[in-house]
Design a protein around this motif. Structure first.
Motif, mmCIF file in Angstrom:
data_model
loop_
_atom_site.group_PDB
_atom_site.id
_atom_site.type_symbol
_atom_site.label_atom_id
_atom_site.label_comp_id
_atom_site.label_asym_id
_atom_site.label_seq_id
_atom_site.Cartn_x
_atom_site.Cartn_y
_atom_site.Cartn_z
ATOM 1 N N ALA A 140 23.709 -9.753 -10.886
ATOM 2 C CA ALA A 140 24.641 -10.104 -9.820
ATOM 3 C C ALA A 140 25.645 -11.162 -10.263
ATOM 4 N N THR A 141 26.892 -11.009 -9.816
ATOM 5 C CA THR A 141 27.889 -12.055 -10.010
ATOM 6 C C THR A 141 27.591 -13.204 -9.046
ATOM 7 N N ALA A 142 28.249 -14.340 -9.276
ATOM 8 C CA ALA A 142 28.061 -15.480 -8.380
ATOM 9 C C ALA A 142 28.457 -15.119 -6.954
ATOM 10 N N GLU A 143 29.542 -14.365 -6.799
ATOM 11 C CA GLU A 143 29.981 -13.961 -5.459
ATOM 12 C C GLU A 143 28.966 -13.024 -4.808
ATOM 13 N N GLN A 144 28.423 -12.081 -5.587
ATOM 14 C CA GLN A 144 27.415 -11.171 -5.039
ATOM 15 C C GLN A 144 26.158 -11.919 -4.645
ATOM 16 N N LEU A 145 25.786 -12.938 -5.414
ATOM 17 C CA LEU A 145 24.597 -13.719 -5.076
ATOM 18 C C LEU A 145 24.786 -14.445 -3.750
ATOM 19 N N ARG A 146 25.990 -14.915 -3.488
ATOM 20 C CA ARG A 146 26.233 -15.571 -2.204
ATOM 21 C C ARG A 146 26.090 -14.594 -1.043
ATOM 22 N N VAL A 147 26.470 -13.327 -1.263
ATOM 23 C CA VAL A 147 26.255 -12.297 -0.237
ATOM 24 C C VAL A 147 24.761 -12.053 -0.033
ATOM 25 N N LEU A 148 24.015 -11.969 -1.121
ATOM 26 C CA LEU A 148 22.565 -11.801 -1.003
ATOM 27 C C LEU A 148 21.934 -12.986 -0.291
ATOM 28 N N ASP A 149 22.443 -14.183 -0.535
ATOM 29 C CA ASP A 149 21.945 -15.369 0.174
ATOM 30 C C ASP A 149 22.075 -15.181 1.689
ATOM 31 N N ARG A 150 23.244 -14.694 2.127
ATOM 32 C CA ARG A 150 23.456 -14.510 3.568
ATOM 33 C C ARG A 150 22.565 -13.405 4.108
ATOM 34 N N CYS A 151 22.427 -12.333 3.334
ATOM 35 C CA CYS A 151 21.594 -11.211 3.774
ATOM 36 C C CYS A 151 20.142 -11.643 3.946
ATOM 37 N N GLU A 152 19.639 -12.412 2.999
ATOM 38 C CA GLU A 152 18.225 -12.796 3.014
ATOM 39 C C GLU A 152 17.958 -14.026 3.874
ATOM 40 N N GLY A 153 19.010 -14.641 4.403
ATOM 41 C CA GLY A 153 18.805 -15.849 5.198
ATOM 42 C C GLY A 153 18.244 -16.964 4.348
ATOM 43 N N ARG A 154 18.924 -17.240 3.231
ATOM 44 C CA ARG A 154 18.415 -18.248 2.286
ATOM 45 C C ARG A 154 18.208 -19.585 2.983
ATOM 46 N N GLY A 155 17.014 -20.117 2.836
ATOM 47 C CA GLY A 155 16.658 -21.387 3.433
ATOM 48 C C GLY A 155 16.040 -21.270 4.810
ATOM 49 N N ARG A 189 7.839 -14.829 7.101
ATOM 50 C CA ARG A 189 8.067 -14.128 5.834
ATOM 51 C C ARG A 189 6.962 -14.414 4.825
ATOM 52 N N MET A 190 5.865 -15.016 5.279
ATOM 53 C CA MET A 190 4.676 -15.107 4.446
ATOM 54 C C MET A 190 3.968 -13.747 4.447
ATOM 55 N N PRO A 191 3.149 -13.466 3.424
ATOM 56 C CA PRO A 191 2.402 -12.208 3.432
ATOM 57 C C PRO A 191 1.531 -12.072 4.679
ATOM 58 N N LEU A 192 1.484 -10.871 5.235
ATOM 59 C CA LEU A 192 0.586 -10.566 6.343
ATOM 60 C C LEU A 192 -0.805 -10.307 5.767
ATOM 61 N N LEU A 193 -1.788 -11.040 6.266
ATOM 62 C CA LEU A 193 -3.169 -10.834 5.824
ATOM 63 C C LEU A 193 -3.887 -9.930 6.805
ATOM 64 N N VAL A 194 -4.399 -8.829 6.313
ATOM 65 C CA VAL A 194 -5.216 -7.904 7.096
ATOM 66 C C VAL A 194 -6.596 -7.888 6.467
ATOM 67 N N ASN A 195 -7.589 -8.255 7.256
ATOM 68 C CA ASN A 195 -8.945 -8.430 6.725
ATOM 69 C C ASN A 195 -8.936 -9.428 5.555
#
Length: 353
Positions: A140-155, A189-195
């Motif tokens: 990813a370029t720096a600009e693309q990474l900033r888009v991924l940040d917004r998509c993933e809700g960074r922070g 966004r933590m793993p879901l624990l089942v059993n």
């Protein structure tokens, strides 16, 4: 496959969507397969005409692979239709470079909370000793990474980290150590624990995952370093392969020595070394007798690489190369033809007055 494919051939629903069975580049709703080739300057070629990937990117006015950062895609970001969604909804620009990767020691697992956008259960990452999965790595370029940040809700939903757990190997054999990845930032966004155990996305589909009950894990078990601010393409790798005047004991060693940590390690890169007749050699990757040199570990690549770029000048281009053992290193390739230049079968020997 040598023809472009469209998003329709890899639907995004249900999450995480369908993935191509090959590496690809994607732009304007279509993708082209990408295959490894150590003889290409970038190490990769784009179908159908086999152009060097860096040349293909340049034709689109976009940075080469050396100007991009490896980001793990273990959920929907490996889906071509999702890439189009990123363009339409979040303003992603330029070709997406998505390379298949074998991942060991961690897994994509279902997260504890559901997505607000559509109610589907998203994936998150968790340590998984002994597990091997196939995912992808965006370059990813720096600009693309900033888009991924917004998509993933960074922070908020996810945090951007460097993952030290396990091993990520691209399909050209390159080991991507300390890959960037988005991992859970809160309980939803933590793993879901089942059993009492996380549930791998590879074992349970979205329909079944949506109905699962359980509780959030206290953590994901990963060894990570959080990323603060904007990472740089120069951050990775922290190794440099030198084969000419930058080697220990040669005339330009003084330039690089202050940035080196640890001992130089003798190594050999596939390819050929040519005598330019100008007092320094020319490296071309691929077939050949092999190029002897040294692998140096740089304490801070961001400080070292601009100095070395200036020294090498326009006759050389800095690229990432894969050593025979899978380590990725920076090195400098000769940018002009080597026709008529004699091959140096035993490496470079500097002639000083």
């Amino acid at each position: 496959m040598t023809q472009p494919f469209t998003d329709d051939s890899h639907p995004a629903e249900p999450y995480p969507g369908a993935r191509p069975g090959h590496c690809f580049v994607h732009v304007d709703g279509a993708g082209w397969p990408v295959t490894p080739d150590p003889g290409a300057d970038s190490g990769w070629r784009v179908a159908p005409d086999g152009r060097d990937l860096d040349e293909w990117l340049a034709d689109h006015g976009e940075p080469p692979l050396a100007g991009r950062m490896p980001v793990l895609a273990y959920g929907s970001n490996a889906n071509p239709a999702k890439v189009t969604w990123l363009r339409e909804e979040l303003g992603l620009t330029g070709p997406a470079v998505v390379l298949r990767a074998r991942c060991e020691g961690f897994a994509a697992v279902w997260a504890a909370g559901l997505r607000a956008r559509d109610g589907q259960r998203p994936a998150t990452l968790a340590a998984a000793p002994g597990v091997e999965e196939e995912h992808a790595v965006w370059l990813a370029t720096a600009e693309q990474l900033r888009v991924l940040d917004r998509c993933e809700g960074r922070g908020l939903r996810y945090r951007l980290v460097r993952v030290h757990t396990g091993r990520v190997t691209l399909f050209d054999g390159a080991v991507v150590d300390s890959v960037l990845a988005y991992t859970g930032a809160g309980k939803r966004r933590m793993p879901l624990l089942v059993n009492g155990r996380p549930v791998r996305c590879a074992d349970v589909d979205q329909r079944r995952a949506w109905t699962m009950g359980g509780r959030p894990a206290d953590g994901d078990g990963l060894d990570v370093t959080p990323v603060h601010g904007d990472p740089s393409p120069d951050d990775w790798p922290d190794r440099l392969f030198v084969y000419g005047t930058l080697q220990p004991g040669m005339s330009a060693w003084r330039l690089v020595e202050p940035f080196v940590t640890g001992d130089p390690e003798p190594a050999r890169l596939p390819g050929s070394l040519h005598d330019t007749g100008a007092g320094y050699p020319a490296l071309r990757p691929g077939d050949g007798p092999g190029v002897p040199g040294h692998v140096l570990r740089l304490e801070n690549p961001e400080d070292a690489l601009p100095v070395l770029d200036e020294y090498e000048g326009d006759e050389y281009r800095r690229v990432r190369v894969t050593m025979p053992d899978g380590r990725v290193c920076w090195t400098y390739l000769w940018t002009s033809p080597v026709d008529g230049m004699p091959v140096l079968p035993h490496g470079w020997v500097e002639n000083r007055p």
